[in-house]
Design an enzyme around this catalytic site. Sequence first.
Site, short mmCIF file in Angstrom:
data_model
loop_
_atom_site.label_atom_id
_atom_site.label_comp_id
_atom_site.label_asym_id
_atom_site.label_seq_id
_atom_site.Cartn_x
_atom_site.Cartn_y
_atom_site.Cartn_z
N ASP A 67 16.49 -18.08 -15.89
CA ASP A 67 17.56 -19.05 -15.68
C ASP A 67 17.04 -20.41 -15.22
OD1 ASP A 67 16.76 -17.97 -13.26
OD2 ASP A 67 18.70 -17.11 -12.75
N ASN A 136 25.69 -11.03 -4.01
CA ASN A 136 26.94 -10.64 -4.69
C ASN A 136 26.68 -9.76 -5.93
OD1 ASN A 136 25.91 -12.41 -6.55
ND2 ASN A 136 27.64 -13.83 -6.55
N HIS A 138 24.58 -10.45 -8.44
CA HIS A 138 24.21 -11.12 -9.69
C HIS A 138 22.77 -10.81 -10.09
CE1 HIS A 138 22.98 -15.13 -7.50
NE2 HIS A 138 21.91 -14.41 -7.74
N GLU A 143 26.92 -13.86 -12.84
CA GLU A 143 27.74 -13.69 -11.64
C GLU A 143 28.80 -12.62 -11.88
OE1 GLU A 143 26.77 -15.09 -9.04
OE2 GLU A 143 26.69 -17.26 -9.11
C1 F6R Z 1 16.61 -16.35 -10.09
C2 F6R Z 1 17.43 -15.16 -10.28
C3 F6R Z 1 18.39 -14.75 -9.22
C4 F6R Z 1 17.64 -14.24 -7.97
C5 F6R Z 1 18.63 -13.82 -6.89
C6 F6R Z 1 17.92 -13.41 -5.62
O1 F6R Z 1 15.80 -16.57 -11.21
O2 F6R Z 1 17.33 -14.54 -11.29
O3 F6R Z 1 19.23 -13.73 -9.72
O4 F6R Z 1 16.85 -13.16 -8.32
O5 F6R Z 1 19.49 -14.89 -6.60
O6 F6R Z 1 17.28 -14.51 -5.05
P1 F6R Z 1 16.32 -14.35 -3.79
O7 F6R Z 1 15.11 -13.63 -4.26
O8 F6R Z 1 16.00 -15.76 -3.37
O9 F6R Z 1 17.09 -13.60 -2.75
#
Ligand code: F6R
Length: 240
Positions: A67, A136, A138, A143
């Site tokens: 992403d 959440n 995702h 999301e």
């Molecule tokens: C980012 C991504 C997100 C993160 C998620 C957890 O490329 O794919 O889904 O994996 O937001 O983020 P952290 O590791 O910062 O808790």
Amino acid sequence: MNINIFENADEVAVAAGNVFAEQLKVKPNSVFSFATGSTPVKMYDYLAQLNRKNEISFKDVTTFNLDEYVGIESDDVNSYYYFMHKNLFDKIDINCENTHILNGKAEDPEKECEDYERLIEQSGGIDIQLLGVGVNGHIGFNEPSNIFADKTFVVKLTESTIEVNSAYFPNNDIPLSAFTMGIGSIMRAKKIVFIATGKTKAHAVKEMAKGDISPKNPASILRFHQNAYIFLDKEAAALL
Ligand code: F6R
């Protein structure tokens, strides 16, 4: 789902990193899809270490990132482009021409998404997809929603994700939308490596492993993947 629980985040990084390392020994020109965020940083450090010691090489590897924020320049310190170069690509022998990250400034976002899917297909598909999880539930920026998106698309970020991100955008210039690979793009990977550490992830991990399989709980779809490896520390696994 193959769930592995470790004492701490360092052990998670080594175990998950070894899946990539082993894959490289079998297929040096593997296709990896990487995630950003705080969770994978230790694993990227470990992979860079193995690369420095000449135990693995990324020189024939192709990568796709999950992403990127919409509207962000690649040299912005908050872009995922910047993150990947700082935390991994600048530390390993990868050919940067083979690293793909969605262009936050793409003039035609729809075309950007279509081109990305085409590139993934032309690469032969993703051998290993790395995933973290949001509080959440995702994955990537898929999301909680009413549908599982198939392909790469532009998503409106939820309040909870915007709030988590606000820590990184002190001038309040927080992106409200992002490009993300879809649930279908993720599920088509031959293998999934999912990592979660820390107590803030315990609820999302429980919902993923035991909650309803629903787009309202995006990570739950991983239960339908034939080859999903889950790496957790004790804190993230606390509610299982
Ligand atoms: C980012 C991504 C997100 C993160 C998620 C957890 O490329 O794919 O889904 O994996 O937001 O983020 P952290 O590791 O910062 O808790």
